[in-house]
Design a protein around this motif. Structure first.
Motif, PDB file in Angstrom:
ATOM      1  N   ILE A  36       0.827  -1.208   0.000  1.00 17.95           N
ATOM      2  CA  ILE A  36       0.000   0.000   0.000  1.00 17.95           C
ATOM      3  C   ILE A  36       0.864   1.261   0.000  1.00 17.95           C
ATOM      4  O   ILE A  36       0.631   2.199  -0.773  1.00 17.95           O
ATOM      5  CB  ILE A  36      -0.952   0.009   1.217  1.00 17.95           C
ATOM      6  N   ILE A  37       1.883   1.276   0.856  1.00 17.96           N
ATOM      7  CA  ILE A  37       2.750   2.448   0.963  1.00 17.96           C
ATOM      8  C   ILE A  37       3.574   2.627  -0.310  1.00 17.96           C
ATOM      9  O   ILE A  37       3.791   3.758  -0.773  1.00 17.96           O
ATOM     10  CB  ILE A  37       3.657   2.330   2.200  1.00 17.96           C
ATOM     11  N   ALA A  38       4.030   1.526  -0.900  1.00 21.22           N
ATOM     12  CA  ALA A  38       4.790   1.606  -2.152  1.00 21.22           C
ATOM     13  C   ALA A  38       3.927   2.193  -3.260  1.00 21.22           C
ATOM     14  O   ALA A  38       4.372   3.073  -4.018  1.00 21.22           O
ATOM     15  CB  ALA A  38       5.292   0.218  -2.549  1.00 21.22           C
ATOM     16  N   TYR A  39       2.691   1.722  -3.370  1.00 19.89           N
ATOM     17  CA  TYR A  39       1.783   2.210  -4.418  1.00 19.89           C
ATOM     18  C   TYR A  39       1.452   3.688  -4.198  1.00 19.89           C
ATOM     19  O   TYR A  39       1.460   4.482  -5.147  1.00 19.89           O
ATOM     20  CB  TYR A  39       0.499   1.387  -4.413  1.00 19.89           C
ATOM     21  N   TYR A  40       1.164   4.057  -2.948  1.00 20.73           N
ATOM     22  CA  TYR A  40       0.816   5.449  -2.635  1.00 20.73           C
ATOM     23  C   TYR A  40       2.007   6.374  -2.915  1.00 20.73           C
ATOM     24  O   TYR A  40       1.843   7.458  -3.494  1.00 20.73           O
ATOM     25  CB  TYR A  40       0.397   5.566  -1.171  1.00 20.73           C
ATOM     26  N   THR A  41       3.199   5.946  -2.517  1.00 18.96           N
ATOM     27  CA  THR A  41       4.396   6.752  -2.733  1.00 18.96           C
ATOM     28  C   THR A  41       4.665   6.953  -4.215  1.00 18.96           C
ATOM     29  O   THR A  41       5.004   8.059  -4.662  1.00 18.96           O
ATOM     30  CB  THR A  41       5.628   6.090  -2.074  1.00 18.96           C
ATOM     31  N   ALA A  42       4.509   5.864  -5.000  1.00 23.55           N
ATOM     32  CA  ALA A  42       4.757   5.936  -6.443  1.00 23.55           C
ATOM     33  C   ALA A  42       3.807   6.891  -7.146  1.00 23.55           C
ATOM     34  O   ALA A  42       4.132   7.418  -8.217  1.00 23.55           O
ATOM     35  CB  ALA A  42       4.645   4.543  -7.063  1.00 23.55           C
ATOM     36  N   ASN A  43       2.650   7.127  -6.547  1.00 19.95           N
ATOM     37  CA  ASN A  43       1.655   8.016  -7.158  1.00 19.95           C
ATOM     38  C   ASN A  43       1.609   9.393  -6.496  1.00 19.95           C
ATOM     39  O   ASN A  43       0.684  10.166  -6.741  1.00 19.95           O
ATOM     40  CB  ASN A  43       0.270   7.367  -7.080  1.00 19.95           C
ATOM     41  N   SER A  44       2.608   9.691  -5.679  1.00 18.02           N
ATOM     42  CA  SER A  44       2.680  10.997  -5.025  1.00 18.02           C
ATOM     43  C   SER A  44       3.934  11.731  -5.490  1.00 18.02           C
ATOM     44  O   SER A  44       5.056  11.345  -5.146  1.00 18.02           O
ATOM     45  CB  SER A  44       2.710  10.824  -3.495  1.00 18.02           C
ATOM     46  N   ALA A  45       3.739  12.771  -6.278  1.00 16.74           N
ATOM     47  CA  ALA A  45       4.873  13.549  -6.784  1.00 16.74           C
ATOM     48  C   ALA A  45       5.663  14.170  -5.637  1.00 16.74           C
ATOM     49  O   ALA A  45       6.900  14.250  -5.682  1.00 16.74           O
ATOM     50  CB  ALA A  45       4.372  14.635  -7.730  1.00 16.74           C
ATOM     51  N   PHE A  46       4.947  14.587  -4.587  1.00 17.42           N
ATOM     52  CA  PHE A  46       5.607  15.216  -3.436  1.00 17.42           C
ATOM     53  C   PHE A  46       6.557  14.236  -2.752  1.00 17.42           C
ATOM     54  O   PHE A  46       7.712  14.566  -2.463  1.00 17.42           O
ATOM     55  CB  PHE A  46       4.556  15.712  -2.442  1.00 17.42           C
ATOM     56  N   LEU A  47       6.071  13.002  -2.487  1.00 14.22           N
ATOM     57  CA  LEU A  47       6.902  12.009  -1.792  1.00 14.22           C
ATOM     58  C   LEU A  47       8.077  11.561  -2.659  1.00 14.22           C
ATOM     59  O   LEU A  47       9.190  11.392  -2.160  1.00 14.22           O
ATOM     60  CB  LEU A  47       6.050  10.796  -1.396  1.00 14.22           C
ATOM     61  N   LEU A  48       7.827  11.381  -3.944  1.00 18.39           N
ATOM     62  CA  LEU A  48       8.910  10.974  -4.844  1.00 18.39           C
ATOM     63  C   LEU A  48      10.000  12.035  -4.897  1.00 18.39           C
ATOM     64  O   LEU A  48      11.198  11.718  -4.882  1.00 18.39           O
ATOM     65  CB  LEU A  48       8.359  10.720  -6.247  1.00 18.39           C
ATOM     66  N   ASN A  49       9.594  13.277  -4.944  1.00 15.12           N
ATOM     67  CA  ASN A  49      10.558  14.375  -4.961  1.00 15.12           C
ATOM     68  C   ASN A  49      11.323  14.448  -3.639  1.00 15.12           C
ATOM     69  O   ASN A  49      12.533  14.676  -3.617  1.00 15.12           O
ATOM     70  CB  ASN A  49       9.837  15.695  -5.218  1.00 15.12           C
ATOM     71  N   LEU A  50      10.596  14.216  -2.530  1.00 20.71           N
ATOM     72  CA  LEU A  50      11.218  14.259  -1.203  1.00 20.71           C
ATOM     73  C   LEU A  50      12.277  13.183  -1.058  1.00 20.71           C
ATOM     74  O   LEU A  50      13.355  13.413  -0.497  1.00 20.71           O
ATOM     75  CB  LEU A  50      10.141  14.079  -0.129  1.00 20.71           C
TER      76      LEU A  50
END
Length: 232
Positions: A36-50
């Protein structure tokens, strides 16, 4: 005397069942949290950038799981069941952040297909490790040495970027983690038949068992993904 032996046998069987139900319960929870966290992170530009814009942040997330595994494995006797459970959740969550990259590289269909293949392979191997009468201790020692060699070779190939070596390491990794799954399952069975009936001990060692099998499964899955995964 016979009645007492029967009672002890029933009690031990109950402990073993409780232990493995918690092991697989925590393992399922860990994999679900990671997914769940991997999928959510992959779809969050903010988290990927962070995560990926800073080397410090990237390496912090990369090495944090290793530190957590060392803490849980090395301090399990002194940890409470609740603290062991909390650390396992943190580990699964951090692992989910780092594994978000697979959703950026591979298609979701191929990830799902590979997960099913990994689950089937893992399940069959774990069952073998549980029911076999053959002592796998020597095999475990050999596989551990091979694992160290695999890690060193993988680090070296990060710089060499040799495709042939990459594929050799991928297939070698599958063999190693299939073997480790059977070995670890046998060790957990032995532990289940020796562990005290104290609920706290059962709970925290179940977390350690879940972590062990989780690691086997994730590593097996990632190597199978290199074979069956379809890139975007």
């Amino acid at each position: 005397m016979q009645d007492q032996s029967y009672v002890e046998s029933v009690k031990r069987t109950s402990i073993v069942q409780s232990f493995f139900s918690q092991v697989y319960g925590w393992m399922f929870f860990g994999l679900l949290s990671t997914g769940i966290i991997a999928y959510y992170t992959a779809n969050s530009a903010f988290l990927l950038n962070l995560i990926f814009s800073s080397k410090i942040t990237f390496y912090a997330f990369l090495f944090a799981p290793i530190v957590l595994v060392m803490i849980i494995s090395g301090k399990i006797n002194s940890l409470s069941a609740s603290m062991a459970s909390f650390l396992f959740f943190v580990y699964a969550a951090v692992n989910g952040v780092t594994l978000s990259a697979i959703f950026l590289v591979y298609t979701q269909d191929s990830i799902a297909t590979t997960f099913v293949i990994a689950a089937g392979t893992f399940g069959a191997t774990a069952l073998f490790g549980y029911v076999t009468k053959k002592d796998l201790s020597k095999l475990g020692s050999i596989l551990f040495m091979l694992l160290i060699g695999l890690i060193i070779a993988s680090v070296v190939n990060m710089f060499l970027k040799n495709d042939t070596m990459m594929w050799v390491l991928t297939y070698a990794g599958i063999v190693i983690f299939v073997g480790l799954t059977a070995y670890d399952m046998q060790k957990l069975k032995e532990l289940a038949y020796k562990i005290d009936e104290d609920e706290n001990d059962i709970a925290k060692f179940a977390v350690l068992g879940a972590l062990t099998l989780y690691l086997d499964f994730i590593n097996l899955f990632l190597r199978l993904l290199q074979i069956f995964g379809k890139k975007r």
